[in-house]
Scaffold this active site. Structure first.
Site, short mmCIF file in Angstrom:
data_model
loop_
_atom_site.label_atom_id
_atom_site.label_comp_id
_atom_site.label_asym_id
_atom_site.label_seq_id
_atom_site.Cartn_x
_atom_site.Cartn_y
_atom_site.Cartn_z
CE1 TYR A 190 12.78 -29.02 45.24
CE2 TYR A 190 13.58 -31.55 43.60
CZ TYR A 190 12.47 -30.28 44.31
OH TYR A 190 11.30 -30.39 44.35
CB THR A 225 3.31 -27.48 39.26
OG1 THR A 225 5.09 -27.85 39.07
CG2 THR A 225 2.59 -28.94 39.38
N1 LIG Z 1 7.49 -29.78 39.28
C1 LIG Z 1 6.76 -29.86 40.56
O1 LIG Z 1 6.20 -29.23 40.71
C2 LIG Z 1 7.39 -31.01 41.64
C3 LIG Z 1 7.54 -32.17 41.81
C4 LIG Z 1 8.54 -32.62 42.73
C5 LIG Z 1 8.02 -32.11 43.84
N2 LIG Z 1 7.32 -30.52 44.32
C6 LIG Z 1 7.10 -29.95 45.44
O2 LIG Z 1 6.13 -29.22 45.28
C7 LIG Z 1 6.11 -28.17 46.08
C8 LIG Z 1 5.86 -27.23 45.75
O3 LIG Z 1 5.35 -26.80 44.53
P1 LIG Z 1 4.11 -26.11 43.85
O4 LIG Z 1 3.72 -26.15 42.95
O5 LIG Z 1 3.32 -25.81 44.84
O6 LIG Z 1 5.10 -24.70 44.17
P2 LIG Z 1 4.97 -23.17 44.04
O7 LIG Z 1 6.41 -22.35 43.89
O8 LIG Z 1 4.38 -22.77 42.46
O9 LIG Z 1 4.41 -22.39 45.73
C9 LIG Z 1 5.13 -22.68 46.30
C10 LIG Z 1 5.01 -21.91 47.10
O10 LIG Z 1 5.61 -21.11 48.47
C11 LIG Z 1 6.17 -20.38 48.27
N3 LIG Z 1 7.03 -19.85 49.28
C12 LIG Z 1 8.26 -19.85 48.23
N4 LIG Z 1 9.47 -19.68 49.93
C13 LIG Z 1 8.51 -19.04 50.57
C14 LIG Z 1 8.85 -18.85 51.91
N5 LIG Z 1 10.28 -18.96 51.95
N6 LIG Z 1 8.51 -18.91 52.42
C15 LIG Z 1 6.42 -18.54 52.15
N7 LIG Z 1 6.21 -19.01 51.37
C16 LIG Z 1 7.50 -19.79 49.97
C17 LIG Z 1 5.62 -18.89 47.36
O11 LIG Z 1 5.50 -18.57 47.15
C18 LIG Z 1 4.84 -20.04 46.65
O12 LIG Z 1 3.36 -19.33 46.55
C19 LIG Z 1 7.58 -27.84 46.19
O13 LIG Z 1 8.20 -28.25 47.98
C20 LIG Z 1 8.56 -28.87 45.11
O14 LIG Z 1 9.72 -29.59 46.22
C21 LIG Z 1 7.49 -29.98 42.68
#
Ligand SMILES: NC(=O)c1ccc[n+]([C@@H]2O[C@H](COP(=O)([O-])OP(=O)(O)OC[C@H]3O[C@@H](n4cnc5c(N)ncnc54)[C@H](O)[C@@H]3O)[C@@H](O)[C@H]2O)c1
Length: 287
Positions: A190, A225
């Site tokens: 990651y 989140t």
């Molecule tokens: N704590 C945090 O929330 C945090 C911190 C830093 C960075 N991020 C980044 O934020 C992003 C995600 O945040 P979020 O709150 O929306 O997360 P989440 O996991 O709730 O939502 C991500 C969505 O992506 C979809 N997904 C996963 N794999 C997939 C695939 N192969 N094809 C299509 N869709 C797919 C899932 O179904 C989900 O609906 C990521 O890039 C993560 O690295 C999050």
């Protein structure tokens, strides 16, 4: 002079929560008429009874509130539909398009299909990202490749096609992470894939510049989140020292995305915005 004159005064965490932080502010038409694809527009299901909003859903809802039509791409139909339903219930315009971004052959057609349905393309927000949380000692080839395929390869393929058909003046956003700068999570696939995204963002900006298309990266820190809650369940000491005594919200990520995808940021390019309350800058509360 009393002994604690220089002791820091710590405010109640709620003092830094505003209407915008909670998704309660009124809209201002900042994206009127814009046509935007959000990839990873749903959000994961967790054990939480009342889950907070995720980054992808928050930005999709906010873009629509600000006047954009939003194509909500996600692998999970229920997750994408729930985002579209939330937008429709507020009077906004959106549709779902189901794509697993691990399927490389599906990406370019999805960009074309959504662009056709939107009637053009002005913005692309690449939020999709996964973390399997394996430390180096337990890393496998499969887990490594899957994190990279979703977090980096899919972003490259989406941007590659979008650059061919996006309108001049368009904007692309990649969702990286503070983990790109720190080994704190013991999560090398990651962390390194999120660092690669920052370089990819610059490469996309370079390729987009002759077409008048910008690309910027958002790197959130500790966010409350559903993804953040899952990470905290894996590591309970994850976010004990966060600035302002609280984690960020998906809405706070969405407002940064709104600025970067709108014309308000028209000379901001190849930039990474750390959205971490100042954590990377060394601002921490004592645990
Ligand atoms: N704590 C945090 O929330 C945090 C911190 C830093 C960075 N991020 C980044 O934020 C992003 C995600 O945040 P979020 O709150 O929306 O997360 P989440 O996991 O709730 O939502 C991500 C969505 O992506 C979809 N997904 C996963 N794999 C997939 C695939 N192969 N094809 C299509 N869709 C797919 C899932 O179904 C989900 O609906 C990521 O890039 C993560 O690295 C999050």
């Amino acid at each position: 002079m009393s002994a604690n004159t220089h002791a820091p005064q710590t405010i109640d965490p709620s003092a830094s929560l505003h209407a915008e932080s909670l998704g309660l502010a009124k809209s201002h038409g900042r994206l009127a008429g814009r046509r935007i694809i959000v990839v990873g527009a749903g959000q994961r299901k967790t054990v939480d009874e009342a889950p907070p909003i995720g980054n992808g859903r928050a930005m999709s809802v906010l873009f629509a509130r600000e006047g954009a039509t939003v194509a909500c791409i996600d692998a999970v139909k229920d997750a994408a539909d729930a985002t579209v339903d939330q937008i429709a219930s507020e009077g906004g315009k959106a549709f779902a398009d189901i794509v697993d971004v691990l399927d490389t052959a599906a990406i370019a057609p999805a960009v074309q299909r959504c662009t056709d349905r939107l009637g053009g393309l002005d913005g692309l927000a690449l939020n999709v990202g996964i973390s399997q949380g394996l430390p180096l000692q337990r890393m496998t080839v499969e887990a490594w490749d899957k994190d990279y395929a979703v977090n980096v390869r899919s972003h490259m393929l989406f941007a590659q096609r979008a650059l061919e058909i996006m309108s001049p003046g368009g904007s692309i956003i990649l969702m990286s992470s503070l983990a790109s700068q720190r080994a704190g999570g013991r999560n090398p696939a990651y962390e390194s894939s999120k660092a690669a995204q920052i370089a990819l963002g610059r490469a996309i900006a370079r390729a987009g510049e002759p077409k008048g298309i910008r690309c910027n990266v958002i790197a959130p820190g500790f966010m409350d989140t559903p993804m953040g809650r899952d990470a905290s369940r894996r590591r309970s000491d994850r976010a004990l020292t966060v600035p302002f005594g609280r984690q960020g919200t998906g809405w706070e990520v969405a407002y940064a995305a709104l600025f970067l995808i709108s014309n308000e940021s028209s000379y901001v390019n190849a930039h990474t915005l750390f959205l971490d309350g100042g954590h990377l800058g060394g601002i921490q509360r004592e645990a």
